[in-house]
Motif scaffolding. Structure first.
Motif, short mmCIF file in Angstrom:
data_model
loop_
_atom_site.label_atom_id
_atom_site.label_comp_id
_atom_site.label_asym_id
_atom_site.label_seq_id
_atom_site.Cartn_x
_atom_site.Cartn_y
_atom_site.Cartn_z
N LEU A 31 0.83 -1.21 0.00
CA LEU A 31 0.00 0.00 0.00
C LEU A 31 0.86 1.26 0.00
CD1 LEU A 31 -3.05 -0.48 2.38
CD2 LEU A 31 -3.04 -0.19 -0.09
N LEU A 34 2.40 1.57 -3.49
CA LEU A 34 1.39 1.94 -4.49
C LEU A 34 0.99 3.41 -4.35
CD1 LEU A 34 -1.18 -0.97 -4.86
CD2 LEU A 34 -0.17 0.35 -6.70
N LEU A 35 0.80 3.86 -3.13
CA LEU A 35 0.36 5.24 -2.92
C LEU A 35 1.48 6.24 -3.20
CD1 LEU A 35 -1.97 4.74 0.16
CD2 LEU A 35 -2.59 4.98 -2.26
N LEU A 43 -2.42 6.24 -10.12
CA LEU A 43 -2.83 5.12 -9.27
C LEU A 43 -3.27 3.95 -10.13
CD1 LEU A 43 -3.30 4.27 -6.35
CD2 LEU A 43 -5.61 5.15 -6.56
N LEU A 48 -4.88 -2.01 -6.82
CA LEU A 48 -5.24 -1.55 -5.48
C LEU A 48 -6.52 -2.23 -5.00
CD1 LEU A 48 -4.65 0.39 -3.12
CD2 LEU A 48 -6.12 2.05 -4.27
N CYS A 52 -6.66 -5.02 -1.99
CA CYS A 52 -7.50 -4.79 -0.81
C CYS A 52 -8.50 -5.93 -0.63
CB CYS A 52 -8.22 -3.46 -0.91
SG CYS A 52 -7.13 -2.03 -0.76
#
Length: 135
Positions: A31, A34-35, A43, A48, A52
Motif C-alpha cells: 500500500l 502503491l500510494l 494510481l 489496489l 485490498c
C-alpha cells in the motif's frame, strides 16, 4: 509417533497465524509503495482494489479460524478441535474465494505484461473460475 487430527489442526492454525502476520506486513508495504508511486505515475486502481479485496478476504478467513480457536479451546479444550462446524464451512468457502481473487490478480498481471492480449488469459481465467465452482 502419530499426531492426532486435533493437534494437526492446531499446528495448522498456528502456521496460518504466522503467515497472516507476514501477509499484513507485505500488504502494508505494498500500500505504501502503491500510494507513493501514484503521485508520479498515477494510481493503478485494479491492483489496489484486488489487493485490498485479497487482504480483506484473508483477514476474514483468519478471523473465522481465530474465533473457532478461542471458542473451541474455551468450551472443549483440544479434544474436538478438528471437528467441522458451520463457521468453518464458511471459512472453507471464503478461502476458495480468496484463491479465486489471487488467481484473478495473477491473470490481470499476465494480461498487462502480454500487452493486453485476451488470448493469453482465457484459459487461466476459465481454470480459476472452474476451480472455484468445482470442488
Amino acid at each position: 509417533m502419530v499426531i492426532s487430527n486435533d493437534l494437526a489442526a492446531l499446528v495448522g492454525f498456528a502456521s496460518e497465524a504466522v503467515l497472516w502476520g507476514i501477509n499484513f506486513v507485505l500488504y502494508t508495504a505494498s500500500l505504501v509503495l502503491l500510494l507513493r508511486r501514484a503521485r508520479s505515475c498515477g494510481l493503478n486502481v485494479p491492483i489496489l482494489v484486488l489487493g485490498c479485496a485479497l487482504f480483506v478476504s484473508c483477514t476474514a478467513h483468519f478471523a473465522l479460524e481465530f474465533s473457532h480457536f478461542v471458542v473451541t479451546l474455551r468450551d472443549t479444550g483440544v479434544d474436538g478441535y478438528a471437528n467441522e462446524t458451520k463457521p468453518l464451512v464458511g471459512a472453507d468457502i471464503l478461502i476458495s474465494l480468496t484463491d479465486l481473487i489471487g488467481d484473478v490478480v495473477l491473470v490481470y498481471r499476465c494480461w498487462v505484461i502480454w500487452e493486453r492480449n485476451y488470448w493469453i488469459i482465457i484459459l487461466p481465467l476459465l481454470t480459476a473460475i472452474a476451480g472455484f465452482f468445482i470442488p
